[in-house]
Design an enzyme around this catalytic site. Structure first.
Site, PDB file in Angstrom:
ATOM      1  N   ASP A 109       3.088  16.727  15.310  1.00 35.68           N
ATOM      2  CA  ASP A 109       2.332  17.925  14.896  1.00 35.68           C
ATOM      3  C   ASP A 109       2.586  18.293  13.691  1.00 35.68           C
ATOM      4  O   ASP A 109       1.631  18.688  12.931  1.00 35.68           O
ATOM      5  CB  ASP A 109       2.247  19.218  16.021  1.00 35.68           C
ATOM      6  CG  ASP A 109       1.619  18.791  17.353  1.00 35.68           C
ATOM      7  OD1 ASP A 109       1.069  17.697  17.365  1.00 35.68           O
ATOM      8  OD2 ASP A 109       1.853  19.366  18.262  1.00 35.68           O
ATOM      9  N   TYR A 129       9.003  16.952  28.456  1.00 32.02           N
ATOM     10  CA  TYR A 129       9.368  16.432  27.198  1.00 32.02           C
ATOM     11  C   TYR A 129      10.850  15.890  27.073  1.00 32.02           C
ATOM     12  O   TYR A 129      11.268  14.760  26.725  1.00 32.02           O
ATOM     13  CB  TYR A 129       8.959  17.070  26.049  1.00 32.02           C
ATOM     14  CG  TYR A 129       9.125  16.357  24.634  1.00 32.02           C
ATOM     15  CD1 TYR A 129       8.392  15.161  24.074  1.00 32.02           C
ATOM     16  CD2 TYR A 129      10.039  17.016  24.064  1.00 32.02           C
ATOM     17  CE1 TYR A 129       8.834  14.651  23.164  1.00 32.02           C
ATOM     18  CE2 TYR A 129      10.547  16.239  22.880  1.00 32.02           C
ATOM     19  CZ  TYR A 129       9.818  15.283  22.112  1.00 32.02           C
ATOM     20  OH  TYR A 129      10.103  14.569  21.076  1.00 32.02           O
TER      21      TYR A 129
END
Length: 101
Positions: free
Chosen positions: A21, A71
Site C-alpha cells: 500500500d 497477516y
C-alpha cells in the site's frame, strides 16, 4: 517514503503490515500498474496502454483491519516454511525443491 510509512504503521499504530500500500501510494503513476519487488522495494511502473486490457476495480465492502488480522501469522508461517526449505524466502523455492520436500 514508503518504508517510513510502513515503519510508522509498525511502531506507532502497532499494525504489522506489508509494504504494498505504501509503495503504490508513493510510487504509483497514472495509467500504470506497479510491479513491486518486496525484497528490495524496487518498483517498475508498467504502462496499461493495451486497449484490449481492461482493469476493473471494485469495492467488496468487506470490512477488515490489519491489526488483529491473520497477516502476522501468515508471515510467520511463510518464514518458517522458507527456513525448513533452506531459502531466504519462499520466492526462492524452485519446483524441484518442492518435489523433494
Amino acid at each position: 517514503r514508503a518504508v517510513m510509512g510502513q515503519k510508522c504503521e509498525h511502531e506507532f499504530a502497532g499494525v504489522p503490515c506489508g509494504i504494498m500500500d505504501q509503495l503504490i501510494s508513493s510510487c504509483g503513476q497514472a495509467d500504470h500498474a506497479l510491479l513491486i519487488d518486496c525484497r528490495s522495494n524496487d518498483t517498475d511502473p508498467v504502462a496499461l496502454s493495451d486497449p484490449s486490457v481492461c482493469v476493473l476495480v471494485t469495492n467488496s465492502n468487506v470490512k477488515h483491519k490489519l491489526s488483529g488480522s491473520e497477516y502476522p501469522e501468515r508471515r510467520s508461517q511463510c518464514h518458517n516454511a522458507a527456513k525448513i526449505l533452506g531459502v531466504p524466502a519462499l520466492r526462492d523455492v524452485t519446483p524441484e525443491m518442492l518435489d523433494g520436500a
